[in-house]
Design a protein around this motif. Structure first.
Motif, PDB file in Angstrom:
ATOM      1  N   ARG A 146      10.213  16.390 -27.710  1.00 51.42           N
ATOM      2  CA  ARG A 146       9.720  16.433 -26.332  1.00 51.42           C
ATOM      3  C   ARG A 146      10.511  15.485 -25.430  1.00 51.42           C
ATOM      4  O   ARG A 146      10.687  14.307 -25.735  1.00 51.42           O
ATOM      5  CB  ARG A 146       8.235  16.067 -26.278  1.00 51.42           C
ATOM      6  N   LEU A 147      10.975  16.022 -24.310  1.00 54.93           N
ATOM      7  CA  LEU A 147      11.714  15.225 -23.339  1.00 54.93           C
ATOM      8  C   LEU A 147      10.754  14.566 -22.353  1.00 54.93           C
ATOM      9  O   LEU A 147       9.621  15.040 -22.162  1.00 54.93           O
ATOM     10  CB  LEU A 147      12.708  16.108 -22.585  1.00 54.93           C
ATOM     11  N   PRO A 148      11.199  13.513 -21.671  1.00 54.06           N
ATOM     12  CA  PRO A 148      10.330  12.844 -20.699  1.00 54.06           C
ATOM     13  C   PRO A 148      10.230  13.577 -19.365  1.00 54.06           C
ATOM     14  O   PRO A 148       9.570  13.086 -18.442  1.00 54.06           O
ATOM     15  CB  PRO A 148      11.003  11.472 -20.520  1.00 54.06           C
ATOM     16  N   VAL A 149      10.898  14.729 -19.239  1.00 50.80           N
ATOM     17  CA  VAL A 149      10.834  15.531 -18.010  1.00 50.80           C
ATOM     18  C   VAL A 149      10.510  16.971 -18.403  1.00 50.80           C
ATOM     19  O   VAL A 149      10.738  17.385 -19.544  1.00 50.80           O
ATOM     20  CB  VAL A 149      12.166  15.479 -17.228  1.00 50.80           C
ATOM     21  N   PRO A 150       9.988  17.756 -17.471  1.00 47.87           N
ATOM     22  CA  PRO A 150       9.646  19.142 -17.798  1.00 47.87           C
ATOM     23  C   PRO A 150      10.879  20.000 -18.058  1.00 47.87           C
ATOM     24  O   PRO A 150      11.964  19.738 -17.526  1.00 47.87           O
ATOM     25  CB  PRO A 150       8.890  19.629 -16.558  1.00 47.87           C
ATOM     26  N   ASN A 208       5.343  22.711 -26.556  1.00 48.09           N
ATOM     27  CA  ASN A 208       5.790  21.482 -25.899  1.00 48.09           C
ATOM     28  C   ASN A 208       5.645  21.529 -24.386  1.00 48.09           C
ATOM     29  O   ASN A 208       6.175  20.671 -23.684  1.00 48.09           O
ATOM     30  CB  ASN A 208       7.248  21.175 -26.270  1.00 48.09           C
ATOM     31  N   GLY A 209       5.001  22.568 -23.888  1.00 46.83           N
ATOM     32  CA  GLY A 209       4.634  22.587 -22.484  1.00 46.83           C
ATOM     33  C   GLY A 209       5.697  23.060 -21.520  1.00 46.83           C
ATOM     34  O   GLY A 209       5.635  22.751 -20.339  1.00 46.83           O
ATOM     35  N   SER A 210       6.690  23.803 -21.982  1.00 42.96           N
ATOM     36  CA  SER A 210       7.751  24.256 -21.095  1.00 42.96           C
ATOM     37  C   SER A 210       7.321  25.478 -20.290  1.00 42.96           C
ATOM     38  O   SER A 210       6.467  26.257 -20.711  1.00 42.96           O
ATOM     39  CB  SER A 210       9.004  24.595 -21.903  1.00 42.96           C
ATOM     40  N   VAL A 211       7.951  25.641 -19.122  1.00 37.97           N
ATOM     41  CA  VAL A 211       7.834  26.871 -18.345  1.00 37.97           C
ATOM     42  C   VAL A 211       8.875  27.840 -18.889  1.00 37.97           C
ATOM     43  O   VAL A 211      10.026  27.463 -19.097  1.00 37.97           O
ATOM     44  CB  VAL A 211       8.080  26.608 -16.849  1.00 37.97           C
ATOM     45  N   VAL A 212       8.499  29.071 -19.125  1.00 35.34           N
ATOM     46  CA  VAL A 212       9.448  30.080 -19.582  1.00 35.34           C
ATOM     47  C   VAL A 212       9.877  30.933 -18.396  1.00 35.34           C
ATOM     48  O   VAL A 212       9.031  31.452 -17.658  1.00 35.34           O
ATOM     49  CB  VAL A 212       8.853  30.965 -20.689  1.00 35.34           C
ATOM     50  N   ALA A 213      11.181  31.052 -18.207  1.00 34.10           N
ATOM     51  CA  ALA A 213      11.748  31.902 -17.165  1.00 34.10           C
ATOM     52  C   ALA A 213      12.219  33.198 -17.808  1.00 34.10           C
ATOM     53  O   ALA A 213      13.165  33.192 -18.602  1.00 34.10           O
ATOM     54  CB  ALA A 213      12.912  31.190 -16.482  1.00 34.10           C
ATOM     55  N   ALA A 214      11.550  34.286 -17.510  1.00 35.61           N
ATOM     56  CA  ALA A 214      11.852  35.573 -18.121  1.00 35.61           C
ATOM     57  C   ALA A 214      12.755  36.393 -17.207  1.00 35.61           C
ATOM     58  O   ALA A 214      12.522  36.449 -15.995  1.00 35.61           O
ATOM     59  CB  ALA A 214      10.562  36.341 -18.400  1.00 35.61           C
ATOM     60  N   VAL A 215      13.768  37.028 -17.786  1.00 39.57           N
ATOM     61  CA  VAL A 215      14.678  37.832 -16.967  1.00 39.57           C
ATOM     62  C   VAL A 215      14.226  39.282 -16.864  1.00 39.57           C
ATOM     63  O   VAL A 215      14.816  40.057 -16.110  1.00 39.57           O
ATOM     64  CB  VAL A 215      16.124  37.787 -17.503  1.00 39.57           C
ATOM     65  N   SER A 216      13.193  39.658 -17.606  1.00 40.90           N
ATOM     66  CA  SER A 216      12.747  41.051 -17.599  1.00 40.90           C
ATOM     67  C   SER A 216      11.265  41.105 -17.943  1.00 40.90           C
ATOM     68  O   SER A 216      10.703  40.141 -18.489  1.00 40.90           O
ATOM     69  CB  SER A 216      13.540  41.865 -18.634  1.00 40.90           C
ATOM     70  N   PRO A 217      10.605  42.224 -17.633  1.00 41.47           N
ATOM     71  CA  PRO A 217       9.200  42.368 -18.033  1.00 41.47           C
ATOM     72  C   PRO A 217       9.013  42.210 -19.537  1.00 41.47           C
ATOM     73  O   PRO A 217       7.998  41.680 -19.991  1.00 41.47           O
ATOM     74  CB  PRO A 217       8.856  43.789 -17.564  1.00 41.47           C
ATOM     75  N   ARG A 218       9.982  42.665 -20.334  1.00 43.80           N
ATOM     76  CA  ARG A 218       9.891  42.535 -21.783  1.00 43.80           C
ATOM     77  C   ARG A 218       9.821  41.070 -22.201  1.00 43.80           C
ATOM     78  O   ARG A 218       8.989  40.686 -23.021  1.00 43.80           O
ATOM     79  CB  ARG A 218      11.101  43.220 -22.430  1.00 43.80           C
ATOM     80  N   GLU A 219      10.696  40.238 -21.639  1.00 46.92           N
ATOM     81  CA  GLU A 219      10.676  38.824 -21.996  1.00 46.92           C
ATOM     82  C   GLU A 219       9.384  38.156 -21.551  1.00 46.92           C
ATOM     83  O   GLU A 219       8.852  37.296 -22.256  1.00 46.92           O
ATOM     84  CB  GLU A 219      11.872  38.096 -21.369  1.00 46.92           C
ATOM     85  N   GLU A 220       8.875  38.552 -20.403  1.00 42.05           N
ATOM     86  CA  GLU A 220       7.608  37.981 -19.931  1.00 42.05           C
ATOM     87  C   GLU A 220       6.489  38.326 -20.905  1.00 42.05           C
ATOM     88  O   GLU A 220       5.664  37.468 -21.267  1.00 42.05           O
ATOM     89  CB  GLU A 220       7.288  38.512 -18.533  1.00 42.05           C
TER      90      GLU A 220
END
Length: 314
Positions: free
Chosen positions: A58-62, A95-107
């Motif tokens: 875990r990093l100290p930043v998001p 670990n609390g990350s935001v996921v950036a999806a490039v397509s509906p499938r990844e989301e």
């Protein structure tokens, strides 16, 4: 695979780059040292490997994690390996990350692993991909029409599918020539050339666009993807675009094929049937209208704001 770290200032201007050392443990440590030195507001991790280096400790930043195609989507993975990789992704997601999806499938995949914070950041066409008005709308002239693929010559891009499409087209006398813009695994390059495919080697971005714009059909033959920029580039320059029937393209409304024979027939139809060609070009136009620079910008802003609790919103 990710091999470096890039840093920017608050205006998005690059401050510098740092090459990652060899070895997973060393790379995890290098990422942590760099984060401690720079004290950024957010870390943006591109690719599965970058996601590992930034989230296994875990990093100290998001962290905004953009997988660009989850590794466990590879069709050639055996069941136990696929399940293990998916479990690892699920563990890292905790670990609390935001996921950036490039397509509906990844989301969909991200949410299936329990990720709550998912933002769509669609890819956008390259800035060099500029269409000349009406340049590709008519039926191509000439006896040999060119079908093009862009990318690294590696297993994921499935050059054997492209090579077999070229063989089928030749056997059927369809009058198509095939060109691969890129380079890579030399064994696979030889297989392409043995099938009559021209392999250009590495080109500059401008040369890729010139060669693509001079083609008649774009065929994206990868066996799995996030969402490739080259498909958007092909659509922007006005090429009728054919893709594989893979989850990444669900909902894209492009012409999708399941076999090299289907690909050869679809490519032929795109150059001899004006109505079919126009419909394929219009489908690409709609896609570029949905996945453009504006949508990408808005997605990045939303992801960073979500990751930082609203601290980064410009």
């Amino acid at each position: 695979m990710s091999t470096g770290i890039e840093s920017t200032d608050g205006r998005g201007v690059y401050r510098g780059t740092a090459r990652l050392p060899d070895g997973t443990a060393a790379r995890v440590q290098a990422v942590r040292r760099t984060v401690d030195q720079l004290a950024p507001d957010v870390v943006h991790a591109h690719s599965s490997w970058a996601g590992l280096y930034t989230r296994v400790r875990r990093l100290p930043v998001p962290v905004v994690y953009q997988p660009h195609c989850y590794y466990f989507e590879r069709p050639n993975l055996v069941g136990p390996v696929r399940r293990s990789v998916r479990l690892l992704e699920r563990a890292l997601a905790a670990n609390g990350s935001v996921v950036a999806a490039v397509s509906p499938r990844e989301e969909l995949l991200a949410r299936s692993m329990g990720v709550r914070d998912v933002v769509r950041i669609p890819n956008a066409p390259s800035s060099a991909a500029v269409r000349e008005a009406g340049a590709r709308s008519g039926t191509p002239a000439g006896s040999h029409r060119t079908v093009t693929m862009v990318g690294r010559v590696v297993a994921q891009k499935d050059p054997r599918f492209f090579a077999e499409t070229a063989r089928v087209a030749q056997q059927l006398g369809l009058g198509l020539s095939f060109r691969w813009l890129g380079d890579g695994d030399q064994t696979l390059v030889r297989e392409l050339r043995d099938a009559g495919v021209e392999v250009t080697g590495w080109l500059t971005a401008d040369d890729v666009m010139r060669q693509m714009a001079a083609s008649d059909v774009y065929l994206h033959c990868a066996s799995y993807e996030g969402f490739p920029i080259s498909v958007l580039d092909a659509a922007r320059v006005g090429l009728p675009t054919i893709v594989r029937e893979i989850p990444a393209f669900e909902g894209a409304r492009l012409t999708a094929v399941g076999s090299p024979a289907e690909a050869a027939v679809a490519a032929h139809a795109a150059v001899v049937d004006p109505g079919r060609r126009l419909r394929m070009i219009e489908s690409g136009d709609r896609l570029v209208g949905e996945m453009d620079e504006s949508a990408l910008h808005d997605g990045v802003v939303t992801a960073y704001a979500m990751a930082t609790g609203g601290a980064l919103v410009s």
